[in-house]
Design a protein around this motif. Structure first.
Motif, PDB file in Angstrom:
ATOM      1  N   UNK A 133      10.299  -5.533  -4.447  1.00  0.00           N
ATOM      2  CA  UNK A 133       9.675  -6.845  -4.666  1.00  0.00           C
ATOM      3  C   UNK A 133       8.681  -7.168  -3.553  1.00  0.00           C
ATOM      4  N   UNK A 134       9.043  -6.835  -2.324  1.00  0.00           N
ATOM      5  CA  UNK A 134       8.145  -7.081  -1.187  1.00  0.00           C
ATOM      6  C   UNK A 134       6.871  -6.272  -1.341  1.00  0.00           C
ATOM      7  N   UNK A 135       7.014  -4.992  -1.632  1.00  0.00           N
ATOM      8  CA  UNK A 135       5.852  -4.116  -1.774  1.00  0.00           C
ATOM      9  C   UNK A 135       4.985  -4.539  -2.955  1.00  0.00           C
ATOM     10  N   UNK A 136       5.607  -4.945  -4.043  1.00  0.00           N
ATOM     11  CA  UNK A 136       4.854  -5.397  -5.212  1.00  0.00           C
ATOM     12  C   UNK A 136       4.093  -6.686  -4.903  1.00  0.00           C
ATOM     13  N   UNK A 137       4.727  -7.594  -4.163  1.00  0.00           N
ATOM     14  CA  UNK A 137       4.056  -8.845  -3.790  1.00  0.00           C
ATOM     15  C   UNK A 137       2.858  -8.588  -2.886  1.00  0.00           C
ATOM     16  N   UNK A 138       2.934  -7.535  -2.085  1.00  0.00           N
ATOM     17  CA  UNK A 138       1.825  -7.166  -1.214  1.00  0.00           C
ATOM     18  C   UNK A 138       0.736  -6.379  -1.958  1.00  0.00           C
ATOM     19  N   UNK A 139       1.014  -6.009  -3.203  1.00  0.00           N
ATOM     20  CA  UNK A 139       0.069  -5.206  -3.975  1.00  0.00           C
ATOM     21  C   UNK A 139       0.066  -3.747  -3.579  1.00  0.00           C
ATOM     22  N   UNK A 140       1.170  -3.276  -3.020  1.00  0.00           N
ATOM     23  CA  UNK A 140       1.221  -1.912  -2.507  1.00  0.00           C
ATOM     24  C   UNK A 140       1.946  -0.901  -3.370  1.00  0.00           C
ATOM     25  N   UNK A 141       2.354  -1.287  -4.565  1.00  0.00           N
ATOM     26  CA  UNK A 141       3.041  -0.322  -5.434  1.00  0.00           C
ATOM     27  C   UNK A 141       2.033   0.702  -5.948  1.00  0.00           C
ATOM     28  N   UNK A 142       2.494   1.930  -6.199  1.00  0.00           N
ATOM     29  CA  UNK A 142       1.580   2.943  -6.736  1.00  0.00           C
ATOM     30  C   UNK A 142       1.023   2.503  -8.096  1.00  0.00           C
ATOM     31  N   UNK A 143      -0.229   2.831  -8.319  1.00  0.00           N
ATOM     32  CA  UNK A 143      -0.842   2.503  -9.609  1.00  0.00           C
ATOM     33  C   UNK A 143      -0.224   3.383 -10.689  1.00  0.00           C
ATOM     34  N   UNK A 144       0.032   2.784 -11.823  1.00  0.00           N
ATOM     35  CA  UNK A 144       0.601   3.549 -12.936  1.00  0.00           C
ATOM     36  C   UNK A 144      -0.467   4.461 -13.523  1.00  0.00           C
ATOM     37  N   UNK A 145      -0.146   5.742 -13.696  1.00  0.00           N
ATOM     38  CA  UNK A 145      -1.124   6.643 -14.300  1.00  0.00           C
ATOM     39  C   UNK A 145      -1.386   6.264 -15.758  1.00  0.00           C
ATOM     40  N   UNK A 146      -2.527   6.662 -16.244  1.00  0.00           N
ATOM     41  CA  UNK A 146      -2.884   6.334 -17.626  1.00  0.00           C
ATOM     42  C   UNK A 146      -2.018   7.087 -18.623  1.00  0.00           C
ATOM     43  N   UNK A 147      -1.662   8.318 -18.273  1.00  0.00           N
ATOM     44  CA  UNK A 147      -0.883   9.144 -19.210  1.00  0.00           C
ATOM     45  C   UNK A 147       0.568   9.228 -18.744  1.00  0.00           C
ATOM     46  N   UNK A 148       1.465   8.851 -19.632  1.00  0.00           N
ATOM     47  CA  UNK A 148       2.889   8.971 -19.381  1.00  0.00           C
ATOM     48  C   UNK A 148       3.550   9.593 -20.598  1.00  0.00           C
ATOM     49  N   UNK A 149       4.717  10.197 -20.382  1.00  0.00           N
ATOM     50  CA  UNK A 149       5.480  10.715 -21.515  1.00  0.00           C
ATOM     51  C   UNK A 149       6.064   9.523 -22.271  1.00  0.00           C
ATOM     52  N   UNK A 150       6.542   9.713 -23.491  1.00  0.00           N
ATOM     53  CA  UNK A 150       7.154   8.591 -24.233  1.00  0.00           C
ATOM     54  C   UNK A 150       8.331   7.949 -23.491  1.00  0.00           C
ATOM     55  N   UNK A 151       8.999   8.721 -22.607  1.00  0.00           N
ATOM     56  CA  UNK A 151      10.127   8.156 -21.857  1.00  0.00           C
ATOM     57  C   UNK A 151       9.686   7.428 -20.591  1.00  0.00           C
ATOM     58  N   UNK A 152       8.370   7.400 -20.326  1.00  0.00           N
ATOM     59  CA  UNK A 152       7.858   6.692 -19.157  1.00  0.00           C
ATOM     60  C   UNK A 152       7.723   7.551 -17.917  1.00  0.00           C
ATOM     61  N   UNK A 153       7.943   8.839 -18.052  1.00  0.00           N
ATOM     62  CA  UNK A 153       7.808   9.763 -16.922  1.00  0.00           C
ATOM     63  C   UNK A 153       6.367  10.234 -16.806  1.00  0.00           C
ATOM     64  N   UNK A 154       6.059  10.806 -15.650  1.00  0.00           N
ATOM     65  CA  UNK A 154       4.730  11.371 -15.435  1.00  0.00           C
ATOM     66  C   UNK A 154       4.543  12.623 -16.290  1.00  0.00           C
ATOM     67  N   UNK A 155       3.309  12.877 -16.671  1.00  0.00           N
ATOM     68  CA  UNK A 155       2.993  14.115 -17.375  1.00  0.00           C
ATOM     69  C   UNK A 155       3.146  15.275 -16.389  1.00  0.00           C
ATOM     70  N   UNK A 156       3.538  16.433 -16.892  1.00  0.00           N
ATOM     71  CA  UNK A 156       3.777  17.591 -16.019  1.00  0.00           C
ATOM     72  C   UNK A 156       2.570  17.930 -15.159  1.00  0.00           C
ATOM     73  N   UNK A 157       1.372  17.815 -15.712  1.00  0.00           N
ATOM     74  CA  UNK A 157       0.161  18.162 -14.965  1.00  0.00           C
ATOM     75  C   UNK A 157      -0.088  17.200 -13.802  1.00  0.00           C
TER      76      UNK A 157
END
Length: 147
Positions: free
Chosen positions: A69-93
């Motif tokens: 919550x602290x990191x998110x309030x500071x705007x420091x969370x990693x940006x979500x990639x555009x491509x994700x698997x249907x389960x919300x995981x990162x693509x292998x590449x």
């Protein structure tokens, strides 16, 4: 909100288990045979271990949530990639480059809990739960020593 309900349910289940285990231990001791005494001792030992494990996980979860919550309030969370698997995981590449990027940032700033937490978030999104927990646990430790 649903995770908080889950915490309450698990806490209530643990309390019920400890009470039931205590009651059964007393009943086994009343029988006073070697096997029943052994069962009573096992119940007396296992119940506190279960309680300790649950409390430890709850403390980890609360601390990780607070840092998130602290990191998110500071705007420091990693940006979500555009491509994700249907389960919300990162693509292998995308896994190796992102973990390398955030891992290098964490190594460059070994005392920065924010960099270590971001690495944990990316590792979790990559499906590397054990590594993610280790990184977030380290971020929690670092946050206690440095603000």
């Amino acid at each position: 909100m649903s995770s908080r309900i889950g915490v309450v349910v698990m806490g209530a289940a643990l309390l019920l288990y400890v009470v039931t285990a205590g009651w059964l231990a007393v009943m086994f001791l009343r029988v006073a045979t070697p096997i029943s005494i052994g069962m009573a001792i096992a119940l007396i030992v296992i119940a506190p271990i279960g309680a300790w494990a649950l409390v430890r996980e709850l403390l980890f979860g609360f601390a990780a949530d607070r840092l998130g919550r602290t990191l998110d309030a500071e705007g420091g969370m990693p940006a979500a990639p555009e491509r994700l698997t249907p389960s919300g995981r990162l693509m292998r590449d995308d896994i190796d480059p992102l973990i390398t990027q955030y891992g290098a940032a964490a190594e460059a700033e070994p005392g920065d809990w924010r960099a270590r937490y971001r690495l944990g978030v990316v590792q979790d999104a990559a499906g590397r739960r054990k590594d993610a927990r280790a990184s977030i646990r380290e971020a929690i430790r670092l946050s206690r020593t440095r603000p």
